[in-house]
Design an enzyme around this catalytic site. Sequence first.
Site, PDB file in Angstrom:
ATOM      1  N   ASP A 119       0.857  -1.191   0.000  1.00 22.72           N
ATOM      2  CA  ASP A 119       0.000   0.000   0.000  1.00 22.72           C
ATOM      3  C   ASP A 119       0.891   1.238   0.000  1.00 22.72           C
ATOM      4  O   ASP A 119       2.086   1.167   0.322  1.00 22.72           O
ATOM      5  CB  ASP A 119      -0.933   0.002   1.219  1.00 22.72           C
ATOM      6  CG  ASP A 119      -0.193  -0.031   2.544  1.00 22.72           C
ATOM      7  OD1 ASP A 119       0.775  -0.824   2.665  1.00 22.72           O
ATOM      8  OD2 ASP A 119      -0.551   0.723   3.468  1.00 22.72           O
ATOM      9  N   GLU A 167      -0.094  -1.026   5.724  1.00 24.97           N
ATOM     10  CA  GLU A 167       0.974  -0.490   6.584  1.00 24.97           C
ATOM     11  C   GLU A 167       0.844   1.007   6.794  1.00 24.97           C
ATOM     12  O   GLU A 167       1.027   1.515   7.902  1.00 24.97           O
ATOM     13  CB  GLU A 167       2.342  -0.821   5.965  1.00 24.97           C
ATOM     14  CG  GLU A 167       3.521  -0.562   6.903  1.00 24.97           C
ATOM     15  CD  GLU A 167       4.116   0.837   6.793  1.00 24.97           C
ATOM     16  OE1 GLU A 167       4.933   1.199   7.653  1.00 24.97           O
ATOM     17  OE2 GLU A 167       3.763   1.594   5.858  1.00 24.97           O
TER      18      GLU A 167
END
Length: 484
Positions: free
Chosen positions: A111, A176
């Site tokens: 991400d 994250e």
Amino acid sequence: MFSPSSPPAGLLEKAFQYIDLHQNEFVQTLKEWVAVESDSVQPQPRLRWELFRMMTLAADRLRRLGASVDSVDLGVQQLPDGQTLPIPPIILAELGNDPKKATVCFYGHLDVQPARQEDGWLSDPYTLTEVDGKLYGRGATDNKGPVLAWINAVSTFRSLEEDLPVNIKFVIEGMEEAGSAGLEELVRKEKDRFFSSVDYVVISDNLWLSQRKPALTYGTRGNSYFRVEVRCRDQDFHSGTFGGILNEPMADLVALLGSLVDSSGHILIPGIYDQVAPLTEEERKMYEAIDLDLEEYRNSVQVKRFLFDTKEEILMHLWRYPSLSIHGIEGAFDEPGAKTVIPGQVIGKFSIRLVPHMNTSVVEKQVKQHLEYIFSKRNSSNQMAVSMTLGLQPWIANIKDKQYLAAKRAIKTVFGTEPDMIRDGSTIPIARIFQDTIQKSVMMLPLGAVDDGEHSQNEKINRWNYIEGSKLFAAFFLEMAKLH
């Protein structure tokens, strides 16, 4: 096939040659991955589906390498406004389970932070664009490039039809940047299953200290985030009508925030330095050996001067001493113009970066006692409340562990130099989670240069870092096999 203790002569050269010859393919794959707008920060259904698409791309890539892949469903995320969004799966994958070999587990995330071209990007952030050997794109260095470099190293052995020198496991997540929803729980749950055979954990999610000299990271600071609220009433006051007859919440709050740290950066909370690990002579020498041009560093940060004059003092205050930063005030008037308002309640926000061997619960107690004492001296009729909203412990590794030795040797082989042994002043919670939960050696092996601009406009990874980084991981596998 070969035994892990003695890789065949020339395998390293063959691997390096293969990576050089196929570098354009590796860059093309990075381009395909960067093109996925896998933004986990903005809670939008469209972006969530992009995240799912990203995780599917990665799972398919690993399956093509021959890995067994489990995409763990994490359910949904409840947002403050009542809507729910699906959480992208965490990928647990493994390649090889030879009990005679070391098992190395790689953690990475796919991400990214939000990015829009109108915010100052020179090109579309989701179109990987190469200029002068720099590969610009959101996620190029944080963290799609390093994840792919590890996969490139594995695929090189596969393509050469060589046995992998080590057993490989992957933990790849998609949340994250938004707090790693579900990750800690999954690590605990899989401790005696997926992680039971893991010997070493490698994370490649930070940067070098320099543009050209590689680094190994062996520690990060923790973080305790606080909010201090001063309240008189729910409504604001008119300063003409009430100014001069009240204890104003803003004045109380400014006094409280002003009592936390002095102008030289020294934290004024009693006892805060008591738990800080003492500086050893061996550690001091490590700071002396680090390659840092202070003038260049100061210019790149665009400040007139730092609080300290020497390289060693600056690095120590970034890495091995705590710092306190004041972040903002909620409820205050902060817009253009002149509004003569007395805020009825305000909330100050600050955080303390923690270092070994500080403890979040001890720090929380010290902060509360200090602010209560300062507030009581003001004799204010307002109400004050302090809360710690985040408490993340610092992390430090043992640099004498085998994988640090293997990584040093691999860096020497690929880059022809010893690495800078560095810590990171920020907080990377997953390192501590792995260390505490599975009780195995954790190492951070960064690939990106200091000027890669992670989270910023025009984020990039240099082609050189990406390709040499793929070689570094291949060399690391071989060095780990020798040492194990």
